[in-house]
Design an enzyme around this catalytic site. Sequence first.
Site, PDB file in Angstrom:
ATOM      1  N   HIS A  25       1.013  -1.177  -0.031  1.00 29.67           N
ATOM      2  CA  HIS A  25       0.009   0.133  -0.039  1.00 29.67           C
ATOM      3  C   HIS A  25       0.919   1.213  -0.030  1.00 29.67           C
ATOM      4  O   HIS A  25       0.321   2.328  -0.360  1.00 29.67           O
ATOM      5  CB  HIS A  25      -0.888   0.024   1.236  1.00 29.67           C
ATOM      6  CG  HIS A  25      -2.252   0.288   0.978  1.00 29.67           C
ATOM      7  ND1 HIS A  25      -3.060   0.383  -0.109  1.00 29.67           N
ATOM      8  CD2 HIS A  25      -3.392   0.497   1.906  1.00 29.67           C
ATOM      9  CE1 HIS A  25      -4.048   0.736  -0.034  1.00 29.67           C
ATOM     10  NE2 HIS A  25      -4.576   0.800   1.036  1.00 29.67           N
ATOM     11  N   ASN A  72      -6.807   6.018   4.090  1.00 26.91           N
ATOM     12  CA  ASN A  72      -8.056   6.279   3.759  1.00 26.91           C
ATOM     13  C   ASN A  72      -8.580   7.728   4.094  1.00 26.91           C
ATOM     14  O   ASN A  72      -9.697   8.190   3.525  1.00 26.91           O
ATOM     15  CB  ASN A  72      -8.883   5.374   4.885  1.00 26.91           C
ATOM     16  CG  ASN A  72      -8.865   3.982   4.475  1.00 26.91           C
ATOM     17  OD1 ASN A  72      -8.225   3.373   3.555  1.00 26.91           O
ATOM     18  ND2 ASN A  72      -9.460   3.255   5.316  1.00 26.91           N
ATOM     19  N   ASP A  97      -0.876   2.247  -5.334  1.00 29.83           N
ATOM     20  CA  ASP A  97      -0.817   0.772  -5.511  1.00 29.83           C
ATOM     21  C   ASP A  97      -2.163   0.376  -6.383  1.00 29.83           C
ATOM     22  O   ASP A  97      -3.188   1.234  -6.176  1.00 29.83           O
ATOM     23  CB  ASP A  97      -0.741  -0.106  -4.204  1.00 29.83           C
ATOM     24  CG  ASP A  97      -2.062   0.103  -3.224  1.00 29.83           C
ATOM     25  OD1 ASP A  97      -2.174   1.595  -2.987  1.00 29.83           O
ATOM     26  OD2 ASP A  97      -2.661  -0.671  -2.812  1.00 29.83           O
ATOM     27  N   ASN A 118      -9.601   3.149  -1.234  1.00 27.84           N
ATOM     28  CA  ASN A 118     -10.223   4.231  -0.445  1.00 27.84           C
ATOM     29  C   ASN A 118      -9.315   5.592  -0.299  1.00 27.84           C
ATOM     30  O   ASN A 118      -9.803   6.738  -0.056  1.00 27.84           O
ATOM     31  CB  ASN A 118     -10.245   3.770   1.131  1.00 27.84           C
ATOM     32  CG  ASN A 118     -11.350   2.808   1.461  1.00 27.84           C
ATOM     33  OD1 ASN A 118     -12.320   2.862   0.622  1.00 27.84           O
ATOM     34  ND2 ASN A 118     -11.234   1.892   2.271  1.00 27.84           N
TER      35      ASN A 118
END
Length: 191
Positions: A25, A72, A97, A118
């Site tokens: 991530h 997020n 990613d 997100n």
Amino acid sequence: MGAAAERWLVVGLGNPGPRYARNRHNVGFMVVDLLAQRLGERWKPSRSRAELVTSRLAGTPVVLVKPRTYMNRSGAAVGPLCSYYGIPAQRVLVVHDELDLDFGVLKLKQGGGNNGHNGLRSVSEAVGGPEFLRVRFGVGRPPGRTDAATYVLQDFDRSERTDLGVHVERAADAVESVLADGLAKAQNTFH
């Protein structure tokens, strides 16, 4: 695109702190870290809950951004920076990613959906829509029944780490190409 007078915001998506540093991530952070290194610049904290490098990249004024808000809520850092610098969504480039691309595959595009990401959703909400540019860095699909959220919060595996540096270099090159030559030419080079 990339006119010398127009400042760009180049945002690497990721999560702050050493716990997440090598996660799939965090590949966006890895790419903007390399860009800052190429510029010989150090990250500076800002009031906008991000670390920044303000410089010129590929002859273009640029603000490199690493949100410190966690993935997020990336838009909570990006939105205020766009307002402060007067940068429209069309001059925001987000490196992130991408599960739908095999490891190391790059795709560049403008606009589009969030595909369950997100961080992208948060940026879209913060900049008033999805029209920002993206450097999508493939991390592949999780094996077996591994949950996607669990997978992206895991470190790259040993075989991936062998080639990770090469792919991060190529993604940084793609960012520079978008700024120097525009999206269409960069797509022809990197797709």
